[in-house]
Write an enzyme that holds these catalytic residues in place. Structure first.
Site, PDB file in Angstrom:
ATOM      1  N   THR A 146     -11.728 -35.204 -19.358  1.00  0.00           N
ATOM      2  CA  THR A 146     -10.906 -35.305 -20.565  1.00  0.00           C
ATOM      3  C   THR A 146     -11.235 -34.238 -21.614  1.00  0.00           C
ATOM      4  O   THR A 146     -10.317 -33.722 -22.255  1.00  0.00           O
ATOM      5  CB  THR A 146     -10.998 -36.722 -21.170  1.00  0.00           C
ATOM      6  N   LYS A 189      -9.471 -41.048 -20.391  1.00  0.00           N
ATOM      7  CA  LYS A 189     -10.788 -41.671 -20.240  1.00  0.00           C
ATOM      8  C   LYS A 189     -11.482 -41.164 -18.968  1.00  0.00           C
ATOM      9  O   LYS A 189     -11.987 -41.951 -18.174  1.00  0.00           O
ATOM     10  CB  LYS A 189     -10.631 -43.192 -20.180  1.00  0.00           C
ATOM     11  N   CYS A 190     -11.515 -39.867 -18.812  1.00  0.00           N
ATOM     12  CA  CYS A 190     -12.017 -39.231 -17.599  1.00  0.00           C
ATOM     13  C   CYS A 190     -13.158 -38.273 -17.961  1.00  0.00           C
ATOM     14  O   CYS A 190     -13.222 -37.768 -19.075  1.00  0.00           O
ATOM     15  CB  CYS A 190     -10.856 -38.464 -16.955  1.00  0.00           C
ATOM     16  N   GLY A 191     -14.027 -38.007 -17.020  1.00  0.00           N
ATOM     17  CA  GLY A 191     -15.078 -37.025 -17.246  1.00  0.00           C
ATOM     18  C   GLY A 191     -14.530 -35.640 -17.555  1.00  0.00           C
ATOM     19  O   GLY A 191     -15.204 -34.827 -18.187  1.00  0.00           O
TER      20      GLY A 191
END
Length: 181
Positions: free
Chosen positions: A38, A34-36
């Site tokens: 990802t 859930k990361c930029g």
């Protein structure tokens, strides 16, 4: 000492000695769902498919240490990676990659190759660096992992040859991989 001296646990709970990758070029990555960054899973999988027959292995290590961007169970993370990005490279059990109790492999990797800075031309970097300075200044200290999708390139002899920060895309790493293959 080399990466071959470490044993890690796969998502399926199997203990794997990294010595089984002797003779291969390895890209070790700490990941999050859930990361930029990802979407880099897609680029990593593309690299893996393109170079696995020439001797590349990609090893993913999820961590929930950076703004809790991988809160799921190992099973949920594995499913997410497969369904959303078609990940077929080996994923390992979620764990810490920095701080007081990092996985021994990551303590070794960061000792071998320190932090050299972010690529400030990456679209996320101008947001990431100020956020780290404001909310997590301790992360910017020393050579520990700074954020999700830090990547370490290992040669066929098990030596750590390069560290790539999250702001370096998998596509940008391809030439370095090709040199080692």
């Amino acid at each position: 000492m080399s990466v071959y001296d470490f044993t890690c646990t796969t998502m399926q709970g199997k203990e794997v000695s990294l010595s089984q990758y002797k003779g291969k070029v390895i890209l070790i990555v700490n990941t999050a769902s859930k990361c930029g960054f990802t979407p880099q899973f897609a680029g990593l999988e593309k690299l893996y498919k393109e170079y696995k027959d020439k001797g590349l292995e990609i090893l993913g290590f999820p961590s929930n240490q950076f703004n809790e961007q991988d809160p799921g169970t190992n099973e949920e993370i594995q499913e997410f990676c497969k369904v959303n990005y078609g990940v077929t490279f080996q994923m390992f059990k979620k764990g810490d990659v920095r701080g007081d109790n990092p996985q021994p492999l990551f303590a070794y990797l960061t000792k071998e190759k320190g932090f050299k800075g972010f690529n400030m031309d990456h679209p996320i970097a101008p947001k990431l660096v100020p956020m780290l300075k404001e909310k997590h200044p301790e992360i910017l200290e020393g050579d520990g992992i700074k954020w999700n999708f830090t990547k370490f390139l290992i040669d066929r002899e098990g030596n750590v040859v390069e560290r790539f920060e999250p702001t370096t895309t998998p596509e940008e790493i391809a030439p370095a991989i090709e040199k080692l293959l």
